[in-house]
Scaffold this active site. Structure first.
Site, PDB file in Angstrom:
ATOM      1  N   PHE A 122       0.883  -1.168   0.000  1.00  0.00           N
ATOM      2  CA  PHE A 122       0.000   0.000   0.000  1.00  0.00           C
ATOM      3  C   PHE A 122       0.919   1.216   0.000  1.00  0.00           C
ATOM      4  O   PHE A 122       1.705   1.394   0.933  1.00  0.00           O
ATOM      5  CB  PHE A 122      -0.839  -0.049   1.275  1.00  0.00           C
ATOM      6  CG  PHE A 122      -1.922   0.961   1.381  1.00  0.00           C
ATOM      7  CD1 PHE A 122      -3.197   0.703   0.889  1.00  0.00           C
ATOM      8  CD2 PHE A 122      -1.690   2.171   2.019  1.00  0.00           C
ATOM      9  CE1 PHE A 122      -4.213   1.635   1.014  1.00  0.00           C
ATOM     10  CE2 PHE A 122      -2.708   3.114   2.146  1.00  0.00           C
ATOM     11  CZ  PHE A 122      -3.973   2.831   1.642  1.00  0.00           C
ATOM     12  N   THR A 125       3.254   7.095   0.903  1.00  0.00           N
ATOM     13  CA  THR A 125       4.379   7.972   1.281  1.00  0.00           C
ATOM     14  C   THR A 125       5.274   8.249   0.070  1.00  0.00           C
ATOM     15  O   THR A 125       5.500   7.359  -0.750  1.00  0.00           O
ATOM     16  CB  THR A 125       5.207   7.320   2.404  1.00  0.00           C
ATOM     17  OG1 THR A 125       4.319   7.003   3.484  1.00  0.00           O
ATOM     18  CG2 THR A 125       6.294   8.252   2.916  1.00  0.00           C
ATOM     19  N   GLU A 126       5.754   9.476  -0.008  1.00  0.00           N
ATOM     20  CA  GLU A 126       6.675   9.885  -1.078  1.00  0.00           C
ATOM     21  C   GLU A 126       7.825  10.655  -0.429  1.00  0.00           C
ATOM     22  O   GLU A 126       7.715  11.070   0.735  1.00  0.00           O
ATOM     23  CB  GLU A 126       5.937  10.778  -2.084  1.00  0.00           C
ATOM     24  CG  GLU A 126       4.812  10.045  -2.794  1.00  0.00           C
ATOM     25  CD  GLU A 126       4.144  10.886  -3.873  1.00  0.00           C
ATOM     26  OE1 GLU A 126       4.453  12.092  -3.990  1.00  0.00           O
ATOM     27  OE2 GLU A 126       3.306  10.325  -4.598  1.00  0.00           O
ATOM     28  N   GLY A 128       8.515  13.603  -0.584  1.00  0.00           N
ATOM     29  CA  GLY A 128       8.073  14.917  -0.117  1.00  0.00           C
ATOM     30  C   GLY A 128       6.900  14.892   0.835  1.00  0.00           C
ATOM     31  O   GLY A 128       6.487  15.945   1.336  1.00  0.00           O
ATOM     32  N   PHE A 155       9.553   4.252   1.344  1.00  0.00           N
ATOM     33  CA  PHE A 155       9.316   3.393   2.520  1.00  0.00           C
ATOM     34  C   PHE A 155       8.106   2.468   2.308  1.00  0.00           C
ATOM     35  O   PHE A 155       7.143   2.520   3.085  1.00  0.00           O
ATOM     36  CB  PHE A 155       9.062   4.234   3.782  1.00  0.00           C
ATOM     37  CG  PHE A 155      10.173   5.144   4.197  1.00  0.00           C
ATOM     38  CD1 PHE A 155      11.493   4.798   3.998  1.00  0.00           C
ATOM     39  CD2 PHE A 155       9.911   6.369   4.821  1.00  0.00           C
ATOM     40  CE1 PHE A 155      12.534   5.641   4.393  1.00  0.00           C
ATOM     41  CE2 PHE A 155      10.932   7.214   5.221  1.00  0.00           C
ATOM     42  CZ  PHE A 155      12.252   6.847   5.006  1.00  0.00           C
ATOM     43  N   GLN A 275      11.001  -4.263  45.957  1.00  0.00           N
ATOM     44  CA  GLN A 275       9.715  -3.601  45.719  1.00  0.00           C
ATOM     45  C   GLN A 275       9.770  -2.717  44.440  1.00  0.00           C
ATOM     46  O   GLN A 275       8.797  -2.614  43.705  1.00  0.00           O
ATOM     47  CB  GLN A 275       9.354  -2.750  46.931  1.00  0.00           C
ATOM     48  CG  GLN A 275       7.869  -2.498  46.994  1.00  0.00           C
ATOM     49  CD  GLN A 275       7.487  -1.820  48.292  1.00  0.00           C
ATOM     50  OE1 GLN A 275       8.072  -0.819  48.698  1.00  0.00           O
ATOM     51  NE2 GLN A 275       6.485  -2.355  48.960  1.00  0.00           N
ATOM     52  N   GLY A 338      18.741  -3.674  33.746  1.00  0.00           N
ATOM     53  CA  GLY A 338      19.984  -2.936  34.019  1.00  0.00           C
ATOM     54  C   GLY A 338      20.815  -2.834  32.747  1.00  0.00           C
ATOM     55  O   GLY A 338      20.274  -2.747  31.648  1.00  0.00           O
ATOM     56  N   GLU A 362       2.473   5.277   9.443  1.00  0.00           N
ATOM     57  CA  GLU A 362       1.051   5.513   9.137  1.00  0.00           C
ATOM     58  C   GLU A 362       0.569   6.798   9.783  1.00  0.00           C
ATOM     59  O   GLU A 362      -0.530   6.858  10.329  1.00  0.00           O
ATOM     60  CB  GLU A 362       0.190   4.336   9.597  1.00  0.00           C
ATOM     61  CG  GLU A 362       0.314   3.143   8.663  1.00  0.00           C
ATOM     62  CD  GLU A 362      -0.509   1.956   9.121  1.00  0.00           C
ATOM     63  OE1 GLU A 362      -0.966   1.939  10.279  1.00  0.00           O
ATOM     64  OE2 GLU A 362      -0.696   1.055   8.303  1.00  0.00           O
TER      65      GLU A 362
END
Ligand SMILES: Cc1cc2nc3c(=O)[nH]c(=O)nc-3n(C[C@H](O)[C@H](O)[C@H](O)COP(=O)(O)OP(=O)(O)OC[C@H]3O[C@@H](n4cnc5c(N)ncnc54)[C@H](O)[C@@H]3O)c2cc1C
Length: 378
Positions: A122, A125-126, A128, A155, A275, A338, A362
């Site tokens: 789908f 996106t471009e 720009g 993308f 705790q 950690g 999206e």
């Protein structure tokens, strides 16, 4: 109000969970390192019916709706965000055909994807534009019974797998956006090398180049010049996939944190007795439970809600919450580890990298909040 799963939903969740534990979890680290999902994984997803869960059986789907899709995708995304995003993007492409396609388009394009022989894409996106698709620059020029498409799409998930891709382009004659179903790798279609991305590695993300791609008129998706509403409605459904991948990350963070706090010893006692660790584990449980139920509800709304604008608002709200929530959950899980959490040998470091994805694609989280507020304040 009903909070229990049906027999069918439990079964799909179980099939997806067993598949993910048996085939995906053991190679999830390799998928991340090498940035490749083995073909057998895609084939098995198809064989198990996991690439077409929401769609009708006559188009190769499982006919189980978006609720079952959420349950299955959560299990898979928990093990590998790359595999999760690959499924999510393909389902987004098929979802557009399912909702707006003609009978002929559905019969032609949906079954091979549901069988795992192809993957759908789908593309809005471009270079720009991303968040503001009204600025789309790719063009569609009418030429007799064809359209000629030109432009670059950026993308694009699954853009280098064979299968259908939904392309949004500006129709030069009517000066409005139209949507087209294009066969990937037809003449004039090419794709870049995969981007080396931080998150959801394995899922192939490429730029797509359209160089005088000739598309027959019958491949127009929906009405001419109606591409923008098709984009909005389809992407609202697509947000179910992205939200569910974030849910999978949240669950993974929770489980890794619980496991580590039981295993890691201080003075021969697990750190779980502190705790401070217990408070973090409770925070993670809260984050997972809240995320889970609003995400399952979104699947339910996709199956039942008639008002498209209202659904778009719900999808934006859920995606915004789940994207940010996953980042917070991964951070807490990392803190419990950690310094070990920063080591690639520990799964939590991968979860942390993957968690950032949901709030960035999206439409970023801020854009989702603007959709929500716009709907409330209208
Ligand atoms: C792993 C991955 C998979 C993807 N898959 C696909 C795919 O399959 N198909 C596809 O088409 N795209 C895909 N994308 C692209 C993605 O959807 C876009 O990149 C995303 O929508 C954001 O667009 P952008 O990067 O252009 O950011 P921009 O739109 O440039 O936004 C940049 C910043 O500006 C802010 N901003 C922008 N406009 C406004 C405004 N009006 N008001 C306030 N703030 C604003 C945003 O909030 C953001 O913080 C994918 C991206 C990734 C990383």
């Amino acid at each position: 109000m009903e909070f229990s799963l049906s027999k069918e939903q439990k079964l799909i969740q179980k099939i997806a969970g067993e598949f993910a534990q048996k085939y995906v979890e053991p190679i999830a680290e390799k998928i991340d390192k090498e940035n490749i999902i083995p073909e057998e994984i895609i084939n098995t997803l198809g064989e198990l019916g996991l690439l077409g869960i929401p769609f009708a059986e006559e188009y190769g789907g499982s006919g189980a709706g978006y609720q079952s899709y959420v349950l299955a995708l959560e299990q898979i995304a928990k093990c590998s965000a790359g595999v999760g995003v690959t499924i999510g993007a393909s389902t987004l492409g098929l979802g557009a055909i399912d909702k707006f396609g003609t009978e002929e388009q559905k019969q032609k394009y949906m079954p091979p994807v549901c069988r795992g022989e192809q993957l759908a894409s789908f593309a809005f996106t471009e270079p720009g534009t991303g968040s503001d698709p009204k600025q789309i620059q790719s063009t569609a020029q009418k030429d007799g019974e064809h359209y000629i498409l030109n432009g670059t799409k950026r993308f694009i998930t699954n853009g280098s797998y064979h299968g259908p891709i939904i392309i949004f382009a500006r129709d030069t004659e009517v000066n409005n956006i139209s949507a087209f179903i294009v066969d990937k790798f037809c003449e004039g279609y090419s794709a870049s090398e995969p981007w080396k991305k931080l998150s959801a590695r394995g899922g192939k993300l490429v730029d797509v180049y359209l160089d005088n791609v000739r598309v027959p008129e019958k491949n127009l998706l929906g009405e001419r010049g109606q591409g923008f509403p098709i984009l909005l409605a389809s992407i609202a459904l697509g947000k179910i996939g992205t939200s569910t991948c974030a849910l999978g990350d949240t669950l993974a963070a929770f489980e890794e944190a619980v496991k580590y706090s039981r295993e890691k010893l201080h003075r021969e006692q697990p750190i779980a007795r502190f705790q401070a660790i217990q408070l973090k584990i409770a925070d993670l449980a809260i984050k997972y439970e809240t995320a889970r139920w609003i995400c399952y509800r979104l699947g339910y709304l996709a199956d039942t809600m008639k008002d498209k604008t209202q659904f778009a608002k719900e999808a934006a709200l859920v995606k915004s919450y789940l994207g940010d929530n996953a980042v917070q959950a991964a951070r807490i899980a990392l803190e419990i580890h950690g310094s070990y959490g920063l080591m690639e040998d520990y799964k939590v470091s991968r979860i942390y990298k993957d968690a950032i994805l949901g709030s960035q694609i999206e439409g970023v989280s801020d854009m989702q909040k603007l959709i929500v507020a716009g709907n409330i304040l209208k």
